[in-house]
Write a protein that holds these residues in place. Structure first.
Motif, PDB file in Angstrom:
ATOM      1  N   PRO A  39       0.830  -1.208   0.000  1.00  0.00           N
ATOM      2  CA  PRO A  39       0.000   0.000   0.000  1.00  0.00           C
ATOM      3  C   PRO A  39       0.864   1.257   0.000  1.00  0.00           C
ATOM      4  CG  PRO A  39       0.003  -1.019   2.170  1.00  0.00           C
ATOM      5  CD  PRO A  39       0.741  -1.949   1.255  1.00  0.00           C
ATOM      6  N   SER A  40       0.396   2.245  -0.701  1.00  0.00           N
ATOM      7  CA  SER A  40       1.124   3.495  -0.714  1.00  0.00           C
ATOM      8  C   SER A  40       0.952   4.185   0.630  1.00  0.00           C
ATOM      9  CB  SER A  40       0.633   4.401  -1.845  1.00  0.00           C
ATOM     10  OG  SER A  40      -0.741   4.653  -1.679  1.00  0.00           O
ATOM     11  N   GLU A  41       2.004   4.838   1.092  1.00  0.00           N
ATOM     12  CA  GLU A  41       1.962   5.472   2.400  1.00  0.00           C
ATOM     13  C   GLU A  41       1.280   6.832   2.341  1.00  0.00           C
ATOM     14  OE1 GLU A  41       5.955   5.472   3.768  1.00  0.00           O
ATOM     15  OE2 GLU A  41       6.108   3.299   3.685  1.00  0.00           O
ATOM     16  N   GLU A  42       1.411   7.494   1.235  1.00  0.00           N
ATOM     17  CA  GLU A  42       0.786   8.799   1.085  1.00  0.00           C
ATOM     18  C   GLU A  42      -0.069   8.798  -0.174  1.00  0.00           C
ATOM     19  OE1 GLU A  42       3.537  11.998   1.182  1.00  0.00           O
ATOM     20  OE2 GLU A  42       4.689  11.135   2.817  1.00  0.00           O
ATOM     21  N   PRO A  43      -1.157   9.542  -0.169  1.00  0.00           N
ATOM     22  CA  PRO A  43      -1.958   9.631  -1.395  1.00  0.00           C
ATOM     23  C   PRO A  43      -1.136  10.233  -2.532  1.00  0.00           C
ATOM     24  CG  PRO A  43      -3.135  10.564   0.471  1.00  0.00           C
ATOM     25  CD  PRO A  43      -1.747  10.278   0.929  1.00  0.00           C
ATOM     26  N   LEU A  49      -6.049  13.021 -11.269  1.00  0.00           N
ATOM     27  CA  LEU A  49      -6.616  11.741 -10.850  1.00  0.00           C
ATOM     28  C   LEU A  49      -6.160  11.423  -9.431  1.00  0.00           C
ATOM     29  CD1 LEU A  49      -5.953   9.706 -14.097  1.00  0.00           C
ATOM     30  CD2 LEU A  49      -8.087  10.773 -13.375  1.00  0.00           C
ATOM     31  N   PRO A  50      -7.074  11.113  -8.517  1.00  0.00           N
ATOM     32  CA  PRO A  50      -6.685  10.809  -7.140  1.00  0.00           C
ATOM     33  C   PRO A  50      -6.193   9.370  -7.014  1.00  0.00           C
ATOM     34  CG  PRO A  50      -9.030  10.679  -7.369  1.00  0.00           C
ATOM     35  CD  PRO A  50      -8.516  11.158  -8.683  1.00  0.00           C
ATOM     36  N   SER A  51      -5.588   9.062  -5.857  1.00  0.00           N
ATOM     37  CA  SER A  51      -5.086   7.716  -5.618  1.00  0.00           C
ATOM     38  C   SER A  51      -6.185   6.788  -5.128  1.00  0.00           C
ATOM     39  CB  SER A  51      -3.952   7.755  -4.590  1.00  0.00           C
ATOM     40  OG  SER A  51      -4.446   8.248  -3.364  1.00  0.00           O
ATOM     41  N   GLU A  52      -7.361   7.293  -4.874  1.00  0.00           N
ATOM     42  CA  GLU A  52      -8.486   6.489  -4.413  1.00  0.00           C
ATOM     43  C   GLU A  52      -9.646   6.647  -5.390  1.00  0.00           C
ATOM     44  OE1 GLU A  52      -9.587   7.545  -0.454  1.00  0.00           O
ATOM     45  OE2 GLU A  52      -7.520   7.708   0.199  1.00  0.00           O
ATOM     46  N   PRO A  53     -10.546   5.656  -5.434  1.00  0.00           N
ATOM     47  CA  PRO A  53     -11.714   5.811  -6.296  1.00  0.00           C
ATOM     48  C   PRO A  53     -12.565   7.003  -5.867  1.00  0.00           C
ATOM     49  CG  PRO A  53     -11.456   3.537  -5.623  1.00  0.00           C
ATOM     50  CD  PRO A  53     -10.469   4.333  -4.838  1.00  0.00           C
ATOM     51  N   TYR A  54     -13.216   7.633  -6.826  1.00  0.00           N
ATOM     52  CA  TYR A  54     -14.022   8.806  -6.524  1.00  0.00           C
ATOM     53  C   TYR A  54     -15.128   8.496  -5.513  1.00  0.00           C
ATOM     54  CZ  TYR A  54     -11.811  11.394 -10.288  1.00  0.00           C
ATOM     55  OH  TYR A  54     -10.911  12.039 -11.068  1.00  0.00           O
TER      56      TYR A  54
END
Length: 63
Positions: A39-43, A49-54
């Motif tokens: 898992p990435s530690e920071e977004p 485009l974000p690192s998480e789904p909208y």
């Protein structure tokens, strides 16, 4: 003429055996296709485009 065809077929067979064995060794050394989740530690963002789904972002912010 038929002797040269036999030589070509033997060479193709040898190349095939070497290629198949190299493929099997590479797969076995690589962990048989297991992919570990890191898992990435920071977004992160890629442009806008974000690192998480909208949908997750919307539920976190309460909209």
């Amino acid at each position: 003429m038929s002797g040269s065809i036999v030589v070509v077929l033997v060479l193709l067979a040898l190349v095939s055996v070497v290629a198949i064995s190299a493929t099997v060794l590479a797969v076995l050394r690589d962990g048989r296709g297991e992919v570990r989740n890191e898992p990435s530690e920071e977004p992160w963002t890629a442009g806008n485009l974000p690192s998480e789904p909208y949908a997750q972002i919307r539920f976190k912010t309460g909209f």
